[in-house]
Design an enzyme around this catalytic site. Sequence first.
Site, mmCIF file in Angstrom:
data_model
loop_
_atom_site.group_PDB
_atom_site.id
_atom_site.type_symbol
_atom_site.label_atom_id
_atom_site.label_comp_id
_atom_site.label_asym_id
_atom_site.label_seq_id
_atom_site.Cartn_x
_atom_site.Cartn_y
_atom_site.Cartn_z
ATOM 1 N N LEU A 131 0.840 -1.206 0.000
ATOM 2 C CA LEU A 131 0.000 0.000 0.000
ATOM 3 C C LEU A 131 0.875 1.257 0.000
ATOM 4 O O LEU A 131 1.912 1.286 0.649
ATOM 5 C CB LEU A 131 -0.897 0.030 1.250
ATOM 6 C CG LEU A 131 -1.915 -1.097 1.390
ATOM 7 C CD1 LEU A 131 -2.678 -0.922 2.704
ATOM 8 C CD2 LEU A 131 -2.887 -1.087 0.223
ATOM 9 N N GLY A 149 1.694 -17.297 4.772
ATOM 10 C CA GLY A 149 2.911 -16.466 4.728
ATOM 11 C C GLY A 149 2.694 -15.050 5.219
ATOM 12 O O GLY A 149 3.427 -14.141 4.849
ATOM 13 N N ASP A 163 5.600 -6.003 16.046
ATOM 14 C CA ASP A 163 5.641 -5.693 14.624
ATOM 15 C C ASP A 163 4.819 -4.430 14.335
ATOM 16 O O ASP A 163 5.249 -3.556 13.585
ATOM 17 C CB ASP A 163 5.098 -6.892 13.827
ATOM 18 C CG ASP A 163 5.155 -6.635 12.348
ATOM 19 O OD1 ASP A 163 6.272 -6.531 11.811
ATOM 20 O OD2 ASP A 163 4.077 -6.508 11.727
ATOM 21 N N LYS A 189 6.074 -0.704 12.941
ATOM 22 C CA LYS A 189 5.462 0.059 11.845
ATOM 23 C C LYS A 189 5.042 1.436 12.342
ATOM 24 O O LYS A 189 5.224 2.451 11.650
ATOM 25 C CB LYS A 189 4.254 -0.690 11.292
ATOM 26 C CG LYS A 189 4.662 -1.934 10.513
ATOM 27 C CD LYS A 189 3.462 -2.800 10.184
ATOM 28 C CE LYS A 189 3.869 -4.013 9.375
ATOM 29 N NZ LYS A 189 2.893 -5.116 9.491
#
Length: 838
Positions: free
Chosen positions: A637, A688, A702, A706
């Site tokens: 994105l 995945g 995580d 970000k």
Amino acid sequence: MARTPRPPHIHKFGGASLANAAAIRQAVEIVLAHRPAPLVVVVSAMAGVTDALLDGAARAARGDVGHVRATADALHAQHAAAARALVPAGAGRDELLRHVDAAFAELEQVAGGLAALRELTPRTTDYLAARGERLSARIFAAALEAAGCPVAYVDATAVVQTDGTFGNASPDLRRTERSARKALRPILNRGAVPVVPGFLGATPDGQVATLGRGGSDLTATLLARVLGAREVSLWKDVPGLLTADPRVVPDARVVPQVHLREAAELAYYGAKVLHPRALGPVMKRSVAVRIRPFAEPASLGTEISRRRTLGEYPVKALSAIPEQALLTVTGSGMLGVPGIAARTFAAVHHEGISVSLITQASSEHSICFSVPEASAERARRSLEATFRPEIAREEIDGIELQTGLATLVVVGLGMAGTPGIAARVFAALAEARINVIATAQGSSELNLSIVVDGAEAPRAQRAVHAAFQLSKIGGGAVDHPDRSDVVLLGFGQIGRTLAPMIAKVKQDALTLRIVALIDRSGFVFDAAGLSPRRLAALAAAKAKGTTLAKAPAGGRRGATEAVAFIARHALSNPILVDLTADDTTETLKAGLGAGMHVVLANKRPVTASKRSYVELRAAAQTHGRRLLHEATVGAGLPIIDTYQKLVESGDRVSKIEGCPSGTLGYLFGELGRGTPFSTALRGAIAKGYPEPDPREDLSGKDVARKALILGRLIGFAGELTDIAVESLVPDGADQLALAAFLRRLDEYDAAWAERVAAAAARGGVLRYRAIVTARSIRVGLVVVDASSPMASLNGTDNQFIFTTMRYRKNPLVITGPGAGPAVTAGGILNDVLKLAGA
Ligand code: ADP
Ligand code: ASP
Ligand code: MG
């Protein structure tokens, strides 16, 4: 009586042009294309052979006989294979093979003697090394003959006469003139082609001595001189003489023409493309020496001659001499004392050490000069001995020695008389924050020598190259200018998805090639690019667990060393793509330092400490390279892109809020549908989505990373540890080994089912959300109203809500899939294409 013969054209083939039978065949074609005009062929040893012979000799003298045998066997096979491929069966081939056999049988024998004596003299070294050229010349002659051309092998000792300094012999012009004419004229007169081994000559008593590394260039120009040739073609693996070593300066260009003096200066000062003394014999002659691309026989490469062209380029090329040391003799007592300089250089000269740069301050307080690092200690001892009385009387303070340096050499005829050139060089170095340790300008003003820290030399060359716009010199680039060479750091799922996508990119005037793959075990590299088939084979092997180090042609090296190794080759617009989840900052810095752009899918380098982040950005800035990392947030994105476009158009972003985890998004979607936690997480792994350890996602780490990446864009100055994170990893589960954690997932199902039900009872759904402002970042689980936009997210959807000056009441929302190899690879590919100039 014989007519005055037409002067021959000298063709010299370098080692790379004789790498194997196919290359030799092409060299033969080149010769045939120049016939029937008279010509002389000079050859180097086949690629790598001189190095192998010298290494073998040194090891033999250390007693390593086993190694010598292996070397001899390999070289034997290499030469015999070429001979068989090039010469049809018959008496000629048999004789050739007898020479090959004898050369290596004798090599083993001599090596045995060396191992017993443990002593290697320069004479024996030369004798052993000489077989490289002698064999390649015999093979070449036989191949040329097999192609129907009349030839004669002429040994170098019958042609080139030298002063007999083993290892670095100097040709004797007068005697060479006599013997060369005697040996070669009759052959030329009968229309045949003499084939002469390069690099070698005879000592006054008839033994073989070498002319120093790269010496076959000198053989060629020497023969041109004594035979009155007008033209010499040096066939090499470069498109011509370049503005800089292409392994160091990726955008080096071919210089169409240089003056003999410029080329001689470059060769003398370290440009590896020519033997340092190669141009000596033709310096005052009307000879065109051409450096020609073996790969492109129709091109004329670079003409080295006495013409003066390219006046608008006062600086034409650069080179650097590595491994230099600086010696300084200082002392107030030196003032006005005559003869100190003379004694200094006499002391060094006495040791047979060559001085490449001298500066003396006008105050005469110090004399400073550079010598090769390997002889620096010897030079210092000799100086200390010479000046012992002055040192005792404290007229001289002592001899200072500084090692680990390199001399950058900037060459151009236009430097003389053009004011301000030196200033431009120094300004470029200052801007790149490179410290100048010493400098000297020759009285010819043809070259400017600058001593810098050895580690800075590549960067210094790139800075000066850019300052003089040498990449525009007009003779064409080393490579296709629109080619970008990609290095993949990490070859896991995303790497294996990305590789075929890169291989498939087809756009006008744009070529993308993957030249290297690096994993934790090692790397695979091919400067010519890894073909889609080879990439597919490597991916298949890797998926089955074969590491790159074990793959065909794989090497074992740490990532940073692998990058450094790869960067030494001629790459075009190199792009290093980090697809790992490791702490790769040092490797990335090495890549930037070596002129690579960087694309990150890896969040770690940009979420390490603020200091490390700032340093990494600064490294990119210093080296004029770009660091892109769109795929670190929201996969493919356009999040960072949107941020940048907003800012570029004058908007200000005050808050970014959203759900930046595809894994958690998917998980909560599944949980909302009643799927058990264990099944949902296993499903995500199978697709995945998560990081290699899914607890990285569950712990909120995580998402925090970000959020920090977005935070740093909008001015958040803190660290990862300053972010309040709510972890979803069940108590105690963070201590488990990954496999154990995955086995026990079912244990957590009940608690999760309860949480989901509680949220539903309040008319809401669970979401994992980040709120980012310049002042604070919060990350955690929230229950959002079923009617809110966040509740509508599907699958791996991410959502980012920008509140800005312009989008205040009605924020700007970007929603879409934000995890998975395909979309992530897509995001990375976009960054790569940006850097490739698409
Ligand atoms: P040969 O095959 O004749 O032995 P060399 O290997 O000696 O050729 O010389 C070519 C090599 O020199 C190239 O591979 C290139 O990496 C290196 N090189 C260093 N500086 C330059 C330069 N300024 N121009 C061209 N090549 C250079
Ligand atoms: N074979 C020798 C060397 O490698 C000479 C040459 O190639 O010119 O140095
Ligand atoms: Mg060479």
